[in-house]
Design a protein around this motif. Structure first.
Motif, PDB file in Angstrom:
ATOM      1  N   LEU A  11       0.796  -1.229   0.000  1.00 49.43           N
ATOM      2  CA  LEU A  11       0.000   0.000   0.000  1.00 49.43           C
ATOM      3  C   LEU A  11       0.829   1.280   0.000  1.00 49.43           C
ATOM      4  N   ALA A  12       2.014   1.238   0.571  1.00 49.84           N
ATOM      5  CA  ALA A  12       2.849   2.439   0.624  1.00 49.84           C
ATOM      6  C   ALA A  12       3.474   2.698  -0.743  1.00 49.84           C
ATOM      7  N   GLU A  13       3.359   3.921  -1.224  1.00 47.18           N
ATOM      8  CA  GLU A  13       3.866   4.244  -2.556  1.00 47.18           C
ATOM      9  C   GLU A  13       5.369   4.006  -2.676  1.00 47.18           C
ATOM     10  N   GLU A  14       6.124   4.285  -1.630  1.00 47.58           N
ATOM     11  CA  GLU A  14       7.577   4.051  -1.686  1.00 47.58           C
ATOM     12  C   GLU A  14       7.882   2.557  -1.822  1.00 47.58           C
ATOM     13  N   GLY A  15       7.147   1.728  -1.094  1.00 47.14           N
ATOM     14  CA  GLY A  15       7.324   0.283  -1.208  1.00 47.14           C
ATOM     15  C   GLY A  15       6.962  -0.217  -2.591  1.00 47.14           C
ATOM     16  N   LEU A  16       5.888   0.343  -3.151  1.00 47.24           N
ATOM     17  CA  LEU A  16       5.461  -0.066  -4.491  1.00 47.24           C
ATOM     18  C   LEU A  16       6.445   0.406  -5.558  1.00 47.24           C
ATOM     19  N   LYS A  17       7.027   1.576  -5.360  1.00 48.01           N
ATOM     20  CA  LYS A  17       8.050   2.048  -6.310  1.00 48.01           C
ATOM     21  C   LYS A  17       9.257   1.125  -6.295  1.00 48.01           C
ATOM     22  N   TYR A  18       9.630   0.672  -5.114  1.00 47.24           N
ATOM     23  CA  TYR A  18      10.750  -0.264  -5.011  1.00 47.24           C
ATOM     24  C   TYR A  18      10.393  -1.589  -5.696  1.00 47.24           C
ATOM     25  N   SER A  19       9.176  -2.086  -5.464  1.00 43.15           N
ATOM     26  CA  SER A  19       8.724  -3.319  -6.124  1.00 43.15           C
ATOM     27  C   SER A  19       8.735  -3.143  -7.633  1.00 43.15           C
ATOM     28  N   ARG A  20       8.316  -1.977  -8.092  1.00 46.06           N
ATOM     29  CA  ARG A  20       8.315  -1.700  -9.531  1.00 46.06           C
ATOM     30  C   ARG A  20       9.727  -1.816 -10.093  1.00 46.06           C
ATOM     31  N   PHE A  21      10.694  -1.260  -9.362  1.00 45.92           N
ATOM     32  CA  PHE A  21      12.081  -1.358  -9.795  1.00 45.92           C
ATOM     33  C   PHE A  21      12.523  -2.826  -9.851  1.00 45.92           C
ATOM     34  N   LEU A  22      12.199  -3.603  -8.817  1.00 48.33           N
ATOM     35  CA  LEU A  22      12.571  -5.018  -8.804  1.00 48.33           C
ATOM     36  C   LEU A  22      11.917  -5.771  -9.954  1.00 48.33           C
ATOM     37  N   PHE A  23      10.630  -5.513 -10.200  1.00 48.47           N
ATOM     38  CA  PHE A  23       9.932  -6.178 -11.300  1.00 48.47           C
ATOM     39  C   PHE A  23      10.541  -5.796 -12.642  1.00 48.47           C
ATOM     40  N   SER A  24      11.056  -4.562 -12.737  1.00 48.13           N
ATOM     41  CA  SER A  24      11.652  -4.120 -14.006  1.00 48.13           C
ATOM     42  C   SER A  24      12.893  -4.931 -14.351  1.00 48.13           C
ATOM     43  N   MET A  25      13.542  -5.486 -13.356  1.00 47.48           N
ATOM     44  CA  MET A  25      14.758  -6.273 -13.596  1.00 47.48           C
ATOM     45  C   MET A  25      14.465  -7.558 -14.370  1.00 47.48           C
ATOM     46  N   THR A  26      13.202  -7.961 -14.434  1.00 49.47           N
ATOM     47  CA  THR A  26      12.846  -9.153 -15.198  1.00 49.47           C
ATOM     48  C   THR A  26      12.636  -8.829 -16.678  1.00 49.47           C
ATOM     49  N   ILE A  27      12.654  -7.556 -17.032  1.00 46.55           N
ATOM     50  CA  ILE A  27      12.494  -7.135 -18.430  1.00 46.55           C
ATOM     51  C   ILE A  27      13.864  -7.128 -19.086  1.00 46.55           C
ATOM     52  N   GLU A  28      14.054  -7.993 -20.043  1.00 43.49           N
ATOM     53  CA  GLU A  28      15.384  -8.145 -20.655  1.00 43.49           C
ATOM     54  C   GLU A  28      15.769  -6.992 -21.565  1.00 43.49           C
ATOM     55  N   ASP A  29      14.822  -6.478 -22.330  1.00 45.10           N
ATOM     56  CA  ASP A  29      15.120  -5.401 -23.270  1.00 45.10           C
ATOM     57  C   ASP A  29      15.308  -4.084 -22.500  1.00 45.10           C
ATOM     58  N   PRO A  30      16.513  -3.480 -22.570  1.00 44.23           N
ATOM     59  CA  PRO A  30      16.779  -2.251 -21.808  1.00 44.23           C
ATOM     60  C   PRO A  30      15.840  -1.088 -22.156  1.00 44.23           C
ATOM     61  N   GLU A  31      15.477  -0.966 -23.426  1.00 46.96           N
ATOM     62  CA  GLU A  31      14.580   0.121 -23.827  1.00 46.96           C
ATOM     63  C   GLU A  31      13.179  -0.093 -23.269  1.00 46.96           C
TER      64      GLU A  31
END
Length: 106
Positions: A11-31
């Motif tokens: 629920l906390a936006e800062e926690g969700l932003k961090y999760s978003r960053f972690l989830f982004s690491m699963t995206i192989e294409d840098p762009e």
């Protein structure tokens, strides 16, 4: 949903932003990863990120789009209260898969 871990991660936006960053690491294409991280977080995107973070919290796995999880109503309600639809549209709700390779988990 009253627990500190749920509050801080789902629920906390800062926690969700961090999760978003972690989830982004699963995206192989840098762009594509860069576009994902720079995209605006609408209420709908915040909700999806919160649902995804909850599933990750309880399963310790990233989301497999072939697997659908039925979330507890208290979780859905808490996330919808925090990130409501502001345009008056209805929520999507659970959509089960119609293919044999997907499964719904309670």
């Amino acid at each position: 949903t009253d627990g500190a871990m749920f509050q801080n991660i789902c629920l906390a936006e800062e926690g969700l932003k961090y999760s978003r960053f972690l989830f982004s690491m699963t995206i192989e294409d840098p762009e594509q990863r860069e576009r994902y991280l720079k995209s605006e977080l609408t209420q709908k995107k915040w909700r999806f990120l919160a649902y995804k973070s909850f599933i990750n919290l309880i399963t310790c796995q990233d989301i497999d789009m072939k697997v659908r999880y039925i979330l507890p109503s208290c979780v859905v309600s808490a996330i919808r209260r925090k990130f409501p639809n502001t345009d008056g549209s209805s929520y999507t709700g659970f959509i089960s898969l119609s293919t044999d390779d997907g499964r719904a988990l309670p």
